[in-house]
Design an enzyme around this catalytic site. Sequence first.
Site, mmCIF file in Angstrom:
data_model
loop_
_atom_site.group_PDB
_atom_site.id
_atom_site.type_symbol
_atom_site.label_atom_id
_atom_site.label_comp_id
_atom_site.label_asym_id
_atom_site.label_seq_id
_atom_site.Cartn_x
_atom_site.Cartn_y
_atom_site.Cartn_z
ATOM 1 C CG ASN A 22 -0.393 0.665 2.425
ATOM 2 O OD1 ASN A 22 -0.460 1.896 2.555
ATOM 3 N ND2 ASN A 22 0.219 -0.116 3.316
ATOM 4 C CG PHE A 46 -0.423 9.026 7.016
ATOM 5 C CD1 PHE A 46 -0.369 7.668 7.270
ATOM 6 C CD2 PHE A 46 0.587 9.831 7.554
ATOM 7 C CE1 PHE A 46 0.672 7.108 8.023
ATOM 8 C CE2 PHE A 46 1.621 9.286 8.311
ATOM 9 C CZ PHE A 46 1.664 7.926 8.533
ATOM 10 C CB SER A 92 3.748 5.512 7.270
ATOM 11 O OG SER A 92 3.341 5.505 5.912
ATOM 12 C CG ASN A 143 3.099 4.571 1.755
ATOM 13 O OD1 ASN A 143 3.869 4.227 0.866
ATOM 14 N ND2 ASN A 143 2.391 3.707 2.449
ATOM 15 C CB THR A 144 4.295 10.564 5.153
ATOM 16 O OG1 THR A 144 2.909 10.224 5.152
ATOM 17 C CG2 THR A 144 4.439 12.057 5.406
ATOM 18 C CE LYS A 186 2.495 0.174 12.895
ATOM 19 N NZ LYS A 186 1.114 0.042 12.452
ATOM 20 C CG ASN A 214 4.148 1.154 9.583
ATOM 21 O OD1 ASN A 214 3.483 0.720 8.649
ATOM 22 N ND2 ASN A 214 3.877 2.283 10.196
HETATM 23 C C1 LIG Z 1 -3.674 -0.736 3.573
HETATM 24 C C2 LIG Z 1 -2.837 -0.520 4.786
HETATM 25 C C3 LIG Z 1 -2.869 0.710 5.412
HETATM 26 C C4 LIG Z 1 -2.092 0.936 6.554
HETATM 27 N N1 LIG Z 1 -2.149 2.156 7.169
HETATM 28 C C5 LIG Z 1 -1.443 2.354 8.305
HETATM 29 C C6 LIG Z 1 -1.534 3.582 8.988
HETATM 30 O O1 LIG Z 1 -2.267 4.495 8.596
HETATM 31 N N2 LIG Z 1 -0.784 3.748 10.115
HETATM 32 C C7 LIG Z 1 0.024 2.756 10.617
HETATM 33 O O2 LIG Z 1 0.661 2.948 11.655
HETATM 34 N N3 LIG Z 1 0.112 1.572 9.972
HETATM 35 C C8 LIG Z 1 -0.598 1.349 8.853
HETATM 36 N N4 LIG Z 1 -0.515 0.149 8.216
HETATM 37 C C9 LIG Z 1 0.430 -0.872 8.740
HETATM 38 C C10 LIG Z 1 -0.264 -1.886 9.656
HETATM 39 O O3 LIG Z 1 -0.787 -1.266 10.802
HETATM 40 C C11 LIG Z 1 0.731 -2.993 10.082
HETATM 41 O O4 LIG Z 1 1.763 -2.398 10.855
HETATM 42 C C12 LIG Z 1 1.374 -3.688 8.880
HETATM 43 O O5 LIG Z 1 0.443 -3.866 7.850
HETATM 44 C C13 LIG Z 1 1.957 -5.044 9.263
HETATM 45 O O6 LIG Z 1 0.950 -5.904 9.733
HETATM 46 P P1 LIG Z 1 0.256 -7.046 8.806
HETATM 47 O O7 LIG Z 1 1.362 -7.802 8.156
HETATM 48 O O8 LIG Z 1 -0.567 -7.841 9.761
HETATM 49 O O9 LIG Z 1 -0.575 -6.321 7.818
HETATM 50 C C14 LIG Z 1 -1.271 -0.105 7.079
HETATM 51 C C15 LIG Z 1 -1.258 -1.341 6.443
HETATM 52 C C16 LIG Z 1 -2.036 -1.567 5.322
HETATM 53 C C17 LIG Z 1 -1.998 -2.918 4.681
#
Ligand SMILES: Cc1cc2nc3c(=O)[nH]c(=O)nc-3n(C[C@H](O)[C@H](O)[C@H](O)COP(=O)(O)O)c2cc1C
Length: 369
Positions: free
Chosen positions: A116, A120, A182, A184-185, A222, A251
Amino acid sequence: MYALFFQLVFRRMDAERAHHLAFRWIRLAARVPVLRTFAAALLAPRHPELRTEALGLRMHGPFGLAAGFDKNAVAVDGLAMLGFDHIEIGTVTGQPQPGNPKQRLFRLVADRALINRMGFNNEGSEAVAARLAARREVFRTTVGVNIGKTKVVPEGEATADYVLSTERLAAHADYLVVNVSSPNTPGLRSLQAVDQLRPLLAAVREAADRTVTDRRVPLLVKIAPDLADEDVDAVADLAVELGLDGIIATNTTIARDGLGLRSPAGLVAETGGLSGAPLKDRSLAVLSRLYARVGDRITLVGVGGVEDAEDVWQRILAGATLVQGYSAFVYRGPFWSRAVHKGLAARLRTSPYATLADAVGAETRKVTA
Ligand SMILES: Cc1cc2nc3c(=O)[nH]c(=O)nc-3n(C[C@H](O)[C@H](O)[C@H](O)COP(=O)(O)O)c2cc1C
């Protein structure tokens, strides 16, 4: 059954559209009394042995939904209804922002992964705070609030942006998370460097204490899985130094390790953060490293590639008191949390540990003894 539904319905749709559709059902289900009663009986955690105390909070269990799924806190009760023991909303930024242009979410089904670059997208801390203030709790759950930097705010003014969100949101947060990880910022992850992170976390702590005077809001940070090991240690030491309550690891990753054989090369090459199964080993390694460094002084939250009860158990043994997931929810569907609880309770029963708390960090302690 969900796997079949996923193949027939969701897989044919754009990933973000499927997300919004699922989201709408979750919100709707929480509003319909008969569905609510049914879901609460079927899905809510009913395993007293999993009850968890962390961050000074009492929870039904250790397993929660990671940030990013409910960015604007619009479906907290629906998600609690599905059995998540805590729900981390956000990331919320100081100002509302649309995020990156679509398409920005990609499913790598064969790898049980997502990429992704949402960036944000959220309604901003003022709107989200108003929504949380107006929430009439239907299902008891723990609500974490994850904050980040508004894209248009210059890096030199990042602290003020986090402080603004803290002032608005801290009163509605069971715990607060400073997200500096993240991908993406632009520039966000450089805030993980200790000389930048120290004043940022101190300012957020001060703002939370100034805004909320009747309790101490737990504060966590985080981190990314892409930090070098020395930087993981440095963040751990800083967290202890500042009296932080917790660290969330991890993350998404900008690495593409373990990918490319099953998923099409075009998808693998998409810019953004990779999550899901390929992240499992690195997230677990970062968590173990953190526990080896901080032990029980700080609450650790394990996230990244968690797919089932066995993964949750491994995170607990590595040092996590709380565990989160996101990507596997997409692939495993609405009964995922329930299956995790059931499996985890069974795993605890057959383990040498009397309680989950006894199991926390047991494996890492063995290795470092
Ligand atoms: C579509 C998407 C959007 C996410 N947006 C955020 C976010 O806004 N803030 C954040 O701290 N992590 C965000 N994450 C990261 C997740 O909270 C998590 O740390 C990461 O996906 C690893 O966990 P997973 O393997 O179970 O998905 C996002 C993940 C995905 C897939």
